[in-house]
Design a protein around this motif. Structure first.
Motif, short mmCIF file in Angstrom:
data_model
loop_
_atom_site.label_atom_id
_atom_site.label_comp_id
_atom_site.label_asym_id
_atom_site.label_seq_id
_atom_site.Cartn_x
_atom_site.Cartn_y
_atom_site.Cartn_z
N PRO A 58 44.22 38.22 30.85
CA PRO A 58 43.59 39.28 30.06
C PRO A 58 43.61 40.64 30.76
N PHE A 59 44.07 40.68 32.00
CA PHE A 59 44.01 41.91 32.77
C PHE A 59 45.25 42.80 32.58
N LEU A 91 35.58 44.33 37.57
CA LEU A 91 35.25 42.99 37.07
C LEU A 91 33.83 42.59 37.43
N ASP A 92 33.15 42.01 36.46
CA ASP A 92 31.78 41.55 36.70
C ASP A 92 31.82 40.22 37.46
N PRO A 93 30.71 39.85 38.09
CA PRO A 93 30.68 38.63 38.92
C PRO A 93 31.04 37.35 38.15
N ASP A 94 30.65 37.23 36.89
CA ASP A 94 30.99 36.03 36.12
C ASP A 94 32.50 35.93 35.89
N THR A 95 33.13 37.05 35.61
CA THR A 95 34.58 37.07 35.41
C THR A 95 35.29 36.70 36.70
N VAL A 96 34.80 37.21 37.82
CA VAL A 96 35.39 36.91 39.13
C VAL A 96 35.28 35.43 39.43
N ALA A 164 35.19 32.40 51.57
CA ALA A 164 34.94 33.31 52.69
C ALA A 164 35.05 34.79 52.34
N SER A 165 35.88 35.14 51.38
CA SER A 165 36.04 36.56 51.11
C SER A 165 35.79 36.87 49.64
N SER A 166 35.44 38.10 49.40
CA SER A 166 35.24 38.56 48.03
C SER A 166 36.61 38.84 47.41
N LEU A 167 36.66 38.88 46.11
CA LEU A 167 37.90 39.24 45.41
C LEU A 167 38.33 40.63 45.84
#
Length: 181
Positions: A58-59, A91-96, A164-167
């Motif tokens: 969707p991106f 992007l919101d946390p739920d999407t991530v 370990a890491s964020s998007l």
């Protein structure tokens, strides 16, 4: 939200849950459709293949629009890298978290990994088209789009396998490398 969008989202949610519970290969499209409350024909109107339930991206339209909106003075590679970076940061946390779950399934399922490699064409085409709208020559646009999609795909699959890491950090490091930072 339109009926089409609600059905589309319901199918993806059912598929994701069933794939997590039973495994990708053990879950059939008829089961997914029934779980979402639609017919299998409806499922295939929304998604051409079982794999596309996870691989549908969707991106692409958002990133392509962001590429077109970048300053014309930027080099093609910089425009794509910065457009991807800006889009991922929205992007919101739920999407991530849903993205991480989808990518973990892809990473752990050999048939999906193969399908994902062949499913890059729409993203490459969208980025190429956005660059062409910026008057970038077609061959250069396609090379840049292909390189960014390949690098981003590798970074996303690696990110999906860890907590370990964020998007933002994982994508940022990959984009920095592609952008020569």
């Amino acid at each position: 939200m339109s009926r089409w969008n609600r059905t589309h989202a319901a199918l993806q949610q059912s598929a994701l849950r069933l794939f997590q519970d039973q495994g990708y290969d053990a879950t059939g499209t008829a089961q997914i459709a029934a779980d979402a409350g639609v017919s299998e024909v409806t499922l295939f109107r929304h998604f051409p293949t079982k794999a596309s339930l996870l691989l549908d991206d969707p991106f692409d339209p958002r990133i392509a629009a962001a590429v077109r909106d970048r300053p014309r003075s930027e080099a093609a590679l910089t425009a794509v890298v910065e457009a991807v970076r800006a889009t991922w940061q929205t992007l919101d946390p739920d999407t991530v978290e849903q993205l991480r779950t989808r990518l973990r399934l892809v990473a752990s399922t050999p048939s999906l990994r193969a399908a994902a490699r062949g499913d890059d064409t729409p993203t490459i085409d969208a980025l190429t088209s956005a660059l062409r709208a910026r008057d970038v020559e077609d061959a250069e646009a396609r090379v840049v789009a292909t390189a960014v999609v390949a690098g981003l795909g590798a970074a996303l699959l690696a990110w999906s396998r860890t907590e370990a890491s964020s998007l933002d950090a994982a994508v940022g490091r990959a984009l920095d490398a592609m952008g020569g930072r």
